[in-house]
Design an enzyme around this catalytic site. Sequence first.
Site, PDB file in Angstrom:
ATOM      1  N   ASN A 165       0.281  13.470   4.191  1.00  0.00           N
ATOM      2  CA  ASN A 165       1.219  12.491   3.639  1.00  0.00           C
ATOM      3  C   ASN A 165       1.756  13.004   2.307  1.00  0.00           C
ATOM      4  O   ASN A 165       1.072  13.721   1.600  1.00  0.00           O
ATOM      5  CB  ASN A 165       0.508  11.149   3.397  1.00  0.00           C
ATOM      6  CG  ASN A 165       0.264  10.383   4.675  1.00  0.00           C
ATOM      7  OD1 ASN A 165       1.173  10.174   5.446  1.00  0.00           O
ATOM      8  ND2 ASN A 165      -0.976   9.964   4.885  1.00  0.00           N
ATOM      9  N   ASP A 194     -11.401   7.740   2.744  1.00  0.00           N
ATOM     10  CA  ASP A 194     -10.693   9.013   2.788  1.00  0.00           C
ATOM     11  C   ASP A 194     -11.394  10.003   3.715  1.00  0.00           C
ATOM     12  O   ASP A 194     -10.742  10.859   4.317  1.00  0.00           O
ATOM     13  CB  ASP A 194     -10.583   9.611   1.380  1.00  0.00           C
ATOM     14  CG  ASP A 194      -9.917   8.652   0.413  1.00  0.00           C
ATOM     15  OD1 ASP A 194      -8.791   8.229   0.707  1.00  0.00           O
ATOM     16  OD2 ASP A 194     -10.524   8.307  -0.610  1.00  0.00           O
ATOM     17  N   LYS A 218      -6.042  -1.986  -1.074  1.00  0.00           N
ATOM     18  CA  LYS A 218      -6.958  -1.756   0.045  1.00  0.00           C
ATOM     19  C   LYS A 218      -7.581  -3.070   0.500  1.00  0.00           C
ATOM     20  O   LYS A 218      -7.677  -3.358   1.702  1.00  0.00           O
ATOM     21  CB  LYS A 218      -8.058  -0.779  -0.384  1.00  0.00           C
ATOM     22  CG  LYS A 218      -8.698  -0.024   0.761  1.00  0.00           C
ATOM     23  CD  LYS A 218      -7.775   1.106   1.205  1.00  0.00           C
ATOM     24  CE  LYS A 218      -8.374   1.995   2.233  1.00  0.00           C
ATOM     25  NZ  LYS A 218      -7.551   3.184   2.478  1.00  0.00           N
ATOM     26  N   ALA A 270      -9.098  22.676   4.684  1.00  0.00           N
ATOM     27  CA  ALA A 270     -10.536  22.410   4.819  1.00  0.00           C
ATOM     28  C   ALA A 270     -11.097  21.751   3.568  1.00  0.00           C
ATOM     29  O   ALA A 270     -12.155  22.137   3.064  1.00  0.00           O
ATOM     30  CB  ALA A 270     -11.279  23.712   5.124  1.00  0.00           C
ATOM     31  N   GLY A 271     -10.391  20.732   3.078  1.00  0.00           N
ATOM     32  CA  GLY A 271     -10.871  19.969   1.934  1.00  0.00           C
ATOM     33  C   GLY A 271     -11.722  18.799   2.371  1.00  0.00           C
ATOM     34  O   GLY A 271     -12.238  18.754   3.494  1.00  0.00           O
ATOM     35  N   THR A 272     -11.838  17.820   1.492  1.00  0.00           N
ATOM     36  CA  THR A 272     -12.687  16.663   1.774  1.00  0.00           C
ATOM     37  C   THR A 272     -12.245  15.928   3.028  1.00  0.00           C
ATOM     38  O   THR A 272     -13.061  15.597   3.891  1.00  0.00           O
ATOM     39  CB  THR A 272     -12.671  15.695   0.579  1.00  0.00           C
ATOM     40  OG1 THR A 272     -13.128  16.384  -0.581  1.00  0.00           O
ATOM     41  CG2 THR A 272     -13.587  14.512   0.829  1.00  0.00           C
ATOM     42  N   ALA A 273     -10.938  15.654   3.132  1.00  0.00           N
ATOM     43  CA  ALA A 273     -10.445  14.916   4.293  1.00  0.00           C
ATOM     44  C   ALA A 273     -10.593  15.737   5.565  1.00  0.00           C
ATOM     45  O   ALA A 273     -11.103  15.252   6.583  1.00  0.00           O
ATOM     46  CB  ALA A 273      -8.992  14.517   4.080  1.00  0.00           C
ATOM     47  N   TYR A 300       0.860  -1.179   0.000  1.00  0.00           N
ATOM     48  CA  TYR A 300       0.000   0.000   0.000  1.00  0.00           C
ATOM     49  C   TYR A 300       0.896   1.229   0.000  1.00  0.00           C
ATOM     50  O   TYR A 300       1.995   1.196  -0.522  1.00  0.00           O
ATOM     51  CB  TYR A 300      -0.978  -0.061   1.187  1.00  0.00           C
ATOM     52  CG  TYR A 300      -2.198   0.784   0.970  1.00  0.00           C
ATOM     53  CD1 TYR A 300      -3.076   0.509  -0.077  1.00  0.00           C
ATOM     54  CD2 TYR A 300      -2.477   1.871   1.776  1.00  0.00           C
ATOM     55  CE1 TYR A 300      -4.194   1.294  -0.310  1.00  0.00           C
ATOM     56  CE2 TYR A 300      -3.595   2.664   1.551  1.00  0.00           C
ATOM     57  CZ  TYR A 300      -4.447   2.373   0.510  1.00  0.00           C
ATOM     58  OH  TYR A 300      -5.552   3.161   0.282  1.00  0.00           O
TER      59      TYR A 300
END
Length: 548
Positions: free
Chosen positions: A410, A264, A169, A297-300, A96
């Site tokens: 990351n 995510d 995954k 302040a994005g999706t994650a 991964y």
Amino acid sequence: MSDARVPRIPAALSAPSLNRGVGFTHAQRRRLGLTGRLPSAVLTLDQQAERVWHQLQSLATELGRNLLLEQLHYRHEVLYFKVLADHLPELMPVVYTPTVGEAIQRFSDEYRGQRGLFLSIDEPDEIEEAFNTLGLGPEDVDLIVCTDAEAILGIGDWGVGGIQIAVGKLALYTAGGGVDPRRCLAVSLDVGTDNEQLLADPFYLGNRHARRRGREYDEFVSRYIETAQRLFPRAILHFEDFGPANARKILDTYGTDYCVFNDDMQGTGAVVLAAVYSGLKVTGIPLRDQTIVVFGAGTAGMGIADQIRDAMVADGATLEQAVSQIWPIDRPGLLFDDMDDLRDFQVPYAKNRHQLGVAVGDRVGLSDAIKIASPTILLGCSTVYGAFTKEVVEAMTASCKHPMIFPLSNPTSRMEAIPADVLAWSNGRALLATGSPVAPVEFDETTYVIGQANNVLAFPGIGLGVIVAGARLITRRMLHAAAKAIAHQANPTNPGDSLLPDVQNLRAISTTVAEAVYRAAVQDGVASRTHDDVRQAIVDTMWLPAYD
């Protein structure tokens, strides 16, 4: 065409789930028509795994190890998972992130056959036919991981090669949570690519056109979900590495009617919430009284914020209070409700600049936002290396004895801060968790073990719990329960203790998470199966790499 006959390959050798290679006994070889098809030696599974481990150690690169394991996975499933189980901490980065990113980029060059199903937006009428080629019935599939590969890890749009993120995954679902690999599917939703490098590559194996968007994309995804759910009504539909807009939209659109999961957003949120719960054991301050700055302040980032908000409400805060205590910062700085380009999921958290005395057009950066909000928790989801400066850390410690500072981005080259610096600038007071693995840090004669907020602590156990419960949905309570179960397995009683459990104990962690998720599913009325002995039912469900 020549009429010459070609040698057949016995099913016992060609089917990955059946193949034992030189693990077949002589009696089995005779019975299965394998006489003379294998060397004479008969090895145990342990001996075979030792040989593979020796081969892996002889290779010079992580990509080489990834390719060797991929081919083993393709032909000899039990041995693949045995090696993975025996050396999970060492091999997780190989199968991964980060190595899978390099493998994805080289997918078309290195293609030697692939596990999984490829569905094309150019052939939407073939979705059901493609599933039917598998010969599987409605009770045969527990989990489907799909990707459209628009936002692969930190490398972006890699088209059809993204199938490997789904395969990787699923490998961790099995290695970490015991989900039966024979009951799992990896799916590529090939909607094209905007990666010019791929479109210009003569060897690229995916659709050679720009990504389809809008109504055509939405209808294709809808058709995939409807078909998968109808054919395999018990399956979890896991969405992996979709672009921010689509990831959120799919979860919001289908999450209340289908058993969908976005790691995510939901997996990340559960693990970070677990680290927060562990931190509360040190600070002694209730969750409902925390103030959180989300930098990125994005999706994650906002997915994490949503889960913390829900947990704060469960801890006694009103929804309005919980939202007011979460402060989102993105490229424009602190988000205000008069900004024109806010995303739907950012709007509830945006602040009123007039209430804060901020003039129209003025930008409030991270340091100023900390001075205004006096936060107790700082989450980094920005991929901006070094954003948590000495000034930022000192501002955090000015208003809080033990601030939680989590640089979650990351890879390491994009972390908001280096843990050693944060500890030095906070005089050892900061509580840390990171998104990337970090070596222990020595500070003031104390060894600080930095917990990694790795989603693998959450998603295998969540998936296992959903399967054992036969849950028709994944609810907020189930995610909240997963976070608490992870935190329960960390005990930061001494300075330097990790806020999160060690992945070395991943199967045990996943078992505990699965039990908590199962009980939450029953409580929410979404479970279709009940068990008197839940722990035993979970253990019985977990698949082990062994020869029957």
